[in-house]
Write a protein that holds these residues in place. Structure first.
Motif, short mmCIF file in Angstrom:
data_model
loop_
_atom_site.label_atom_id
_atom_site.label_comp_id
_atom_site.label_asym_id
_atom_site.label_seq_id
_atom_site.Cartn_x
_atom_site.Cartn_y
_atom_site.Cartn_z
N TRP A 313 0.85 -1.21 0.00
CA TRP A 313 0.00 0.00 0.00
C TRP A 313 0.87 1.25 0.00
O TRP A 313 0.58 2.22 -0.69
CB TRP A 313 -0.93 0.00 1.21
N ALA A 314 1.94 1.22 0.78
CA ALA A 314 2.86 2.37 0.80
C ALA A 314 3.52 2.55 -0.56
O ALA A 314 3.68 3.69 -1.04
CB ALA A 314 3.91 2.18 1.89
N TRP A 315 3.91 1.44 -1.20
CA TRP A 315 4.57 1.52 -2.50
C TRP A 315 3.63 2.14 -3.52
O TRP A 315 4.02 3.04 -4.27
CB TRP A 315 5.00 0.12 -2.94
N TRP A 316 2.41 1.68 -3.57
CA TRP A 316 1.47 2.23 -4.56
C TRP A 316 1.18 3.70 -4.28
O TRP A 316 1.07 4.50 -5.21
CB TRP A 316 0.17 1.44 -4.58
N ILE A 317 1.05 4.07 -3.01
CA ILE A 317 0.81 5.48 -2.69
C ILE A 317 2.01 6.32 -3.10
O ILE A 317 1.86 7.43 -3.63
CB ILE A 317 0.49 5.65 -1.19
N SER A 318 3.21 5.82 -2.86
CA SER A 318 4.40 6.58 -3.24
C SER A 318 4.50 6.75 -4.76
O SER A 318 5.10 7.71 -5.24
CB SER A 318 5.67 5.89 -2.71
#
Length: 507
Positions: A313-318
């Motif tokens: 989730w953090a990767w996609w948001i970044s």
């Protein structure tokens, strides 16, 4: 052109690179502490917001705003649907699909989020969690940011900046320190998010070359690979989006389709189709529970969720400033409903098929033939599978070529977006700016790989994505607020036109 965001971002990036060169061990240790803090304290937050973004995207599809067009009423799409889809994949998840295609499902199969590994049940569970990480939740995050950026750009004439999407909420403050801070945060989330993909790509190209011609798999070789590809993507970046990125995107899609069909035919085809059908039922049945799972009473299961689901989730948001801005740039002329359905459903389905074919082949080789696929490293698992399929060497050559073109396209697209973010939203940033960001991007990737390897890349993503998450939440509110005004204007215009037609008939 306001150069302040460019100067600030480049200055911070140069300092970061210098720290990584001078004291890599200390940088790696500090990032590890930051990673542990964010995962432990904010894992619940990432789970909740990812689910919220999926619900919000579904609302955009079925709401009254779906008929609103991105652009003027007479706007037409710049690219055909096949080319549009190709651009979505090339900029979105290209390298990751190859890096994790076998390695993630087989990893979940051997070390599942719950229960015993190496069983039929863990195979289905591992596959459905892979679908979770690369499916509806991920593309919903992209769709929302891309939609907000496209609407502000094409309907309101705002610059292509993350800060511009907050204008409905904070007004003219987007042009001041608050807006510049948001854009700087977006720059570094993009920088670290793309750096992770480039790091994965260089590692897997190295693994492929080791398999094909025996080149050692180490950091020095990966450094040389990145230097060569840097020249290629800078050449591509200076040709513009309509030439370089469009051409490479179509090449990527063609190679990916060929590779996918080859594995489907050469692998256990019937097993793979049965796996796909079964996993779809399991995924649809458990998608809500999986998207909110944290395991508060089991430390091992909680650590699995933090290391995989929360990280994704953090990767996609970044990646949202990068992918969202790129998708917005190529999506003018489409309605909100068409746009959201396409970005949400089509890539999710293709990702599901991809991971089922590649990951399912790896699981089949381990369960049926007893091969140690799960014992391979993340970057070598794919080539290990090729060794046990017909035409394995040819598949490896094709894969290395595809990773290379994905690498070039991702870096090319990233320099384009970083150029936009730091030149006030210029649709065609100067080549000099793109070249500078290309060099910084590669330097940052090398520093992260040297200071912490894959863990260093993950840490940079998780930490940089946290402040950006709050920006995207405010963006959702601003988007609904703007669409409400747009809808009221269109309804009033429709009523006026209807009344005028009635008067004309009566006259």
């Amino acid at each position: 052109m306001d150069r302040s965001v460019f100067r600030i971002s480049v200055g911070i990036a140069v300092v970061f690179v210098l720290i990584g060169v001078l004291i890599p061990e200390q940088l790696g240790a500090a990032m590890e502490v930051a990673k542990g803090f964010v995962l432990e304290k904010f894992g619940w937050f990432y789970q909740l917001v990812a689910t919220f973004f999926l619900i919000f995207a579904a609302f955009m599809i079925f709401s009254k705003y779906g008929k609103i067009k991105l652009g003027k009423e007479d706007s037409q799409p710049e690219f055909s649907r096949p080319t549009w889809f190709a651009m979505l994949f090339s900029a979105g998840m290209g390298i990751g699909l190859l890096f994790y295609g076998v390695s993630e499902p087989i990893s979940h199969f051997s070390s599942p989020p719950a229960g015993e590994g190496g069983t039929a049940q863990s195979g289905i569970m591992g596959m459905r969690y892979t679908w979770l990480h690369w499916g509806l939740h991920a593309w919903a995050i992209y769709a929302i940011v891309a939609l907000a950026l496209a609407y502000q750009k094409f309907n309101r004439g705002a610059p292509g900046l993350m800060s511009a999407t907050l204008h409905p909420v904070i007004g003219e403050k987007v042009k001041g320190p608050i807006g510049k801070t948001i854009d700087v945060v977006a720059v570094f989330a993009t920088l670290f998010g793309v750096a992770a993909s480039l790091g994965l790509g260089s590692q897997q190209i190295n693994a492929g070359l080791e398999y094909l011609i025996g080149i050692p798999n180490n950091f020095f070789v990966q450094f040389l690979i990145m230097m060569i590809i840097t020249v290629l993507f800078i050449v591509s970046a200076t040709t513009g989006i309509s030439k370089g990125i469009k051409l490479l995107s179509n090449i990527n899609m063609s190679l990916a389709v060929i590779l996918f069909i080859a594995i489907l035919i050469l692998g256990p085809t019937l097993f793979l189709m049965n796996m796909f059908t079964t996993t779809m039922g399991s995924y649809l049945q458990n998608v809500v529970q999986m998207g909110l799972r944290l395991s508060p009473f089991n430390a091992d299961e909680a650590a699995w969720t933090q290391g995989w689901t929360v990280f994704y989730w953090a990767w996609w948001i970044s990646w949202t400033p990068f992918v969202g801005m790129f998708i917005a740039r190529v999506s003018k002329g489409r309605t909100i409903r068409e746009f959201t359905v396409a970005v949400l459903l089509v890539p999710s389905l293709v990702c599901a098929l991809w991971f089922t074919v590649f990951g399912g082949t790896g699981i089949n080789l381990e369960m049926v033939k007893g091969l140690d696929v799960s014992g391979q490293s993340l970057e070598t698992a794919l080539f290990f599978v090729y060794q046990h399929l017909p035409f394995g060497a040819l598949l490896s050559v094709l894969t290395v070529a595809l990773i290379t073109t994905f690498f070039v396209t991702s870096a090319d697209s990233a320099t384009f977006v970083l150029g936009m973010l730091t030149t006030g939203g210029e649709l065609n940033p100067p080549n000099r700016v793109k070249v500078i960001w290309g060099i910084i991007l590669v330097a940052s990737t090398l520093v992260l790989m040297a200071s912490g390897g894959l863990t260093g890349l993950q840490t940079a993503i998780i930490v940089s994505a946290l402040p950006l998450t709050f920006v995207v939440l405010v963006m959702c509110y601003g988007l609904v607020k703007e669409l409400g005004k747009e809808y009221d204007i269109q309804m009033n215009q429709w009523k006026t036109d209807k009344k005028n037609k009635s008067n004309q008939k009566a006259g």
